[in-house]
Write a protein that holds these residues in place. Structure first.
Motif, PDB file in Angstrom:
ATOM      1  N   GLU A  37       1.427   5.627 -30.092  1.00 40.12           N
ATOM      2  CA  GLU A  37       0.989   5.445 -31.478  1.00 40.12           C
ATOM      3  C   GLU A  37       2.153   4.912 -32.305  1.00 40.12           C
ATOM      4  O   GLU A  37       3.241   5.491 -32.319  1.00 40.12           O
ATOM      5  CB  GLU A  37       0.508   6.771 -32.065  1.00 40.12           C
ATOM      6  CG  GLU A  37      -0.135   6.656 -33.434  1.00 40.12           C
ATOM      7  CD  GLU A  37      -1.543   6.059 -33.411  1.00 40.12           C
ATOM      8  OE1 GLU A  37      -1.978   5.521 -34.444  1.00 40.12           O
ATOM      9  OE2 GLU A  37      -2.196   6.151 -32.347  1.00 40.12           O
ATOM     10  N   LEU A  84       3.121   5.424 -43.742  1.00 43.15           N
ATOM     11  CA  LEU A  84       4.378   5.804 -43.099  1.00 43.15           C
ATOM     12  C   LEU A  84       5.575   5.250 -43.857  1.00 43.15           C
ATOM     13  O   LEU A  84       5.465   4.307 -44.627  1.00 43.15           O
ATOM     14  CB  LEU A  84       4.414   5.289 -41.655  1.00 43.15           C
ATOM     15  CG  LEU A  84       3.309   5.761 -40.713  1.00 43.15           C
ATOM     16  CD1 LEU A  84       3.487   5.118 -39.349  1.00 43.15           C
ATOM     17  CD2 LEU A  84       3.306   7.284 -40.593  1.00 43.15           C
ATOM     18  N   THR A 115      -0.431   2.400 -40.441  1.00 48.77           N
ATOM     19  CA  THR A 115       0.971   2.696 -40.747  1.00 48.77           C
ATOM     20  C   THR A 115       1.272   2.638 -42.237  1.00 48.77           C
ATOM     21  O   THR A 115       2.401   2.928 -42.649  1.00 48.77           O
ATOM     22  CB  THR A 115       1.912   1.700 -40.026  1.00 48.77           C
ATOM     23  OG1 THR A 115       1.769   0.393 -40.615  1.00 48.77           O
ATOM     24  CG2 THR A 115       1.609   1.636 -38.535  1.00 48.77           C
ATOM     25  N   TRP A 120       8.512   3.492 -35.661  1.00 48.76           N
ATOM     26  CA  TRP A 120       8.751   3.774 -34.243  1.00 48.76           C
ATOM     27  C   TRP A 120       7.772   2.975 -33.375  1.00 48.76           C
ATOM     28  O   TRP A 120       6.616   2.796 -33.723  1.00 48.76           O
ATOM     29  CB  TRP A 120       8.564   5.257 -33.960  1.00 48.76           C
ATOM     30  CG  TRP A 120       9.744   6.116 -34.233  1.00 48.76           C
ATOM     31  CD1 TRP A 120       9.880   7.023 -35.248  1.00 48.76           C
ATOM     32  CD2 TRP A 120      10.952   6.186 -33.465  1.00 48.76           C
ATOM     33  NE1 TRP A 120      11.094   7.650 -35.172  1.00 48.76           N
ATOM     34  CE2 TRP A 120      11.780   7.157 -34.084  1.00 48.76           C
ATOM     35  CE3 TRP A 120      11.423   5.531 -32.333  1.00 48.76           C
ATOM     36  CZ2 TRP A 120      13.034   7.484 -33.602  1.00 48.76           C
ATOM     37  CZ3 TRP A 120      12.687   5.852 -31.847  1.00 48.76           C
ATOM     38  CH2 TRP A 120      13.475   6.818 -32.472  1.00 48.76           C
ATOM     39  N   ASN A 148       4.911   7.171 -34.516  1.00 50.85           N
ATOM     40  CA  ASN A 148       5.131   8.543 -34.059  1.00 50.85           C
ATOM     41  C   ASN A 148       6.575   8.729 -33.599  1.00 50.85           C
ATOM     42  O   ASN A 148       7.066   7.972 -32.752  1.00 50.85           O
ATOM     43  CB  ASN A 148       4.182   8.876 -32.905  1.00 50.85           C
ATOM     44  CG  ASN A 148       2.807   9.275 -33.387  1.00 50.85           C
ATOM     45  OD1 ASN A 148       2.517   9.201 -34.581  1.00 50.85           O
ATOM     46  ND2 ASN A 148       1.939   9.669 -32.462  1.00 50.85           N
ATOM     47  N   ASP A 149       7.237   9.737 -34.133  1.00 50.67           N
ATOM     48  CA  ASP A 149       8.606  10.043 -33.747  1.00 50.67           C
ATOM     49  C   ASP A 149       8.611  10.537 -32.300  1.00 50.67           C
ATOM     50  O   ASP A 149       7.947  11.523 -31.977  1.00 50.67           O
ATOM     51  CB  ASP A 149       9.169  11.121 -34.673  1.00 50.67           C
ATOM     52  CG  ASP A 149      10.656  11.357 -34.470  1.00 50.67           C
ATOM     53  OD1 ASP A 149      11.164  11.099 -33.369  1.00 50.67           O
ATOM     54  OD2 ASP A 149      11.310  11.810 -35.430  1.00 50.67           O
ATOM     55  N   GLN A 159      -4.527  -0.046 -35.809  1.00 50.68           N
ATOM     56  CA  GLN A 159      -3.313   0.753 -35.649  1.00 50.68           C
ATOM     57  C   GLN A 159      -2.222   0.297 -36.615  1.00 50.68           C
ATOM     58  O   GLN A 159      -1.515   1.122 -37.208  1.00 50.68           O
ATOM     59  CB  GLN A 159      -2.814   0.677 -34.204  1.00 50.68           C
ATOM     60  CG  GLN A 159      -1.738   1.699 -33.898  1.00 50.68           C
ATOM     61  CD  GLN A 159      -1.362   1.748 -32.435  1.00 50.68           C
ATOM     62  OE1 GLN A 159      -0.672   0.848 -31.975  1.00 50.68           O
ATOM     63  NE2 GLN A 159      -1.792   2.770 -31.721  1.00 50.68           N
ATOM     64  N   ASP A 209       5.157   2.165 -30.529  1.00 50.01           N
ATOM     65  CA  ASP A 209       4.102   2.870 -29.814  1.00 50.01           C
ATOM     66  C   ASP A 209       4.355   2.887 -28.314  1.00 50.01           C
ATOM     67  O   ASP A 209       3.675   3.598 -27.579  1.00 50.01           O
ATOM     68  CB  ASP A 209       2.738   2.240 -30.111  1.00 50.01           C
ATOM     69  CG  ASP A 209       2.726   0.747 -29.860  1.00 50.01           C
ATOM     70  OD1 ASP A 209       3.723   0.077 -30.159  1.00 50.01           O
ATOM     71  OD2 ASP A 209       1.696   0.232 -29.366  1.00 50.01           O
ATOM     72  N   THR A 247       5.232   6.643 -27.509  1.00 49.78           N
ATOM     73  CA  THR A 247       4.284   7.755 -27.665  1.00 49.78           C
ATOM     74  C   THR A 247       2.826   7.330 -27.581  1.00 49.78           C
ATOM     75  O   THR A 247       1.942   8.184 -27.497  1.00 49.78           O
ATOM     76  CB  THR A 247       4.488   8.445 -29.028  1.00 49.78           C
ATOM     77  OG1 THR A 247       4.179   7.501 -30.073  1.00 49.78           O
ATOM     78  CG2 THR A 247       5.916   8.942 -29.183  1.00 49.78           C
TER      79      THR A 247
END
Length: 449
Positions: free
Chosen positions: A140, A191, A188, A133, A143-144, A184, A135, A138
């Motif tokens: 980040e 994820l 991930t 997703w 983040n969903d 950042q 950033d 959100t």
């Protein structure tokens, strides 16, 4: 198609049924060329041997009146303030309300096509199985956001009778190389999916002070194609668009693809020819994949406005400065000639008086390029310059730039071969310096009472 089916077996069950960086591009196109460019790979056929072109598709639909809606760096959407909302529900509400307000305004202005940036970098604005997703939604990566922005804009735009083209930046991984960005991206790793930055670090290079993918690696092109295929297969989009960032480097931050050249480019006479070949392969592969999945989805590219200069190529435009063929390694004219594109939307971000790249000279040149083909021509124009003081382009401030904008739009609408206009970019419709231009657009394109 095998790699797409392997990644997404559900595609077998689905029936067939782009700005950011404009200032950099404008400066690049008008920079001086220092090296002798290679000879064009595609030259015009002699007039007496040119084959009879197939007829253009029937023009029963209205001309495209479009706008680019950029999500990279939250340039147009989502609103930055939504990231500090008190709760996820409030954030979602703010983002949806902001997008609805934009669509309502665009509808009122007579805009009928939105080019929505769904892949601003190495992240996605839809629930992807390949990309984390964005950033942008959100703050980040990964983040969903709690909803599907692509489905939301499709639903709402289609309710309003507007089309949506999914705008992809194919090779950009990030907009900078800051340590915080690296951290950042590295986070991930746990994820599903993780960033390409950590999954395929060997594909990633630095160019233009950004992390980018190396276009010379075949697996990179397959990966990009699979991303486009995911969106085409899952969503009722009206089109796919690539922007002008193919090989995007600067003199101070060039792409180090020497090793890739040694591995894959030994058959080519020059690095430039090899690079253009790589871009050509991507366009061919994406075009073929889209048509196999959903023939009705249009595929287009929005390249820099100058293909080549007449001084460097007899087929070029009567312009001066850097050109996409030589700087971005994108032979966009060839793609039109070969029928790989449903439309091309060159960025003609200069006024009629700019001698190095006159608007009318380039618009007519592109109209001649598409004339013997099935490719439609939409012209991208510089809404971002309207009302902005400029020593070298003062026309943008004469009567707040309205006469220049009016002249460009009227030329587009009266020139055979030009099938539409796209404004760069949406948020400039909301700026104080463009309000007289917005009034003109409303009176010219909008629905009259």
């Amino acid at each position: 198609m095998e790699f797409i089916i392997a990644l997404f077996p559900e595609y077998l069950r689905i029936p067939p049924v782009k700005k950011a960086g404009a200032l950099i591009v404008a400066a690049l196109l008008l920079a001086n060329c220092s090296s002798t460019p290679p000879v064009s790979l595609v030259t015009p056929l002699p007039p007496d041997t040119r084959p009879t072109p197939p007829p253009k598709p029937a023009q029963g639909h209205e001309p495209v009146r479009g706008v680019w809606l950029a999500t990279v760096s939250r340039l147009d959407w989502p609103p930055v303030a939504s990231l500090t909302a008190g709760s996820p529900a409030q954030r979602i509400s703010q983002q949806k309300e902001a997008l609805l307000a934009k669509l309502n305004k665009l509808q009122n202005l007579g805009i009928n096509t939105v080019f929505f940036q769904v892949k601003p970098d190495g992240t996605a604005l839809w629930p992807s199985k390949i990309l984390p997703w964005s950033d942008m939604l959100t703050g980040e990566i990964g983040n969903d956001p709690g909803y599907d922005p692509l489905q939301f804009i499709l639903d709402e735009a289609h309710k309003r009778g507007m089309k949506v083209h999914a705008w992809f930046n194919p090779y950009r991984v990030s907009v900078n190389t800051k340590p915080s960005t690296v951290s950042q991206l590295n986070r991930t790793l746990s994820l599903h999916p993780a960033s390409v930055f950590v999954l395929h670090r060997d594909w990633v290079r630095t160019a233009g002070d950004r992390f980018v993918l190396d276009p010379g690696i075949p697996e990179v092109r397959d990966w990009i194609t699979s991303i486009v295929a995911e969106v085409v297969a899952r969503y009722p989009i009206d089109g796919v668009q690539f922007d002008d960032y193919f090989y995007a480097e600067t003199a101070a931050s060039q792409l180090n693809d020497g090793q890739t050249l040694r591995q894959y480019g030994q058959a080519f006479a020059s690095k430039a020819d090899w690079r253009r070949h790589n871009t050509q392969l991507l366009i061919e592969q994406v075009s073929r994949t889209i048509k196999q999945l959903k023939p009705g989805v249009e595929f287009g590219v929005s390249p820099a406005g100058v293909w080549r200069n007449l001084s460097h190529d007899p087929a070029g435009s009567d312009t001066r400065g850097a050109a996409a063929y030589d700087e971005s390694y994108a032979d966009t004219r060839r793609w039109v000639q070969q029928g790989l594109l449903d439309y091309i939307a060159p960025q003609l971000y200069w006024p009629f008086s700019r001698s190095a790249a006159r608007y009318d000279v380039l618009a007519k040149w592109w109209a001649d390029v598409v004339k013997p083909t099935k490719t439609q021509l939409y012209i991208g124009i510089a809404l971002y310059k309207v009302g902005e003081p400029s020593k070298i382009e003062p026309d943008w401030t004469i009567n707040n730039g309205v006469p220049e904008l009016k002249k460009q739009i009227e030329m587009n609408e009266s020139t055979p071969g030009i099938a539409g206009t796209i404004l760069f970019r949406e948020n400039y419709l909301n700026q104080p310096q463009t309000q007289q231009a917005v009034d003109y657009l409303r009176s010219h394109w909008g629905k009259q009472p």
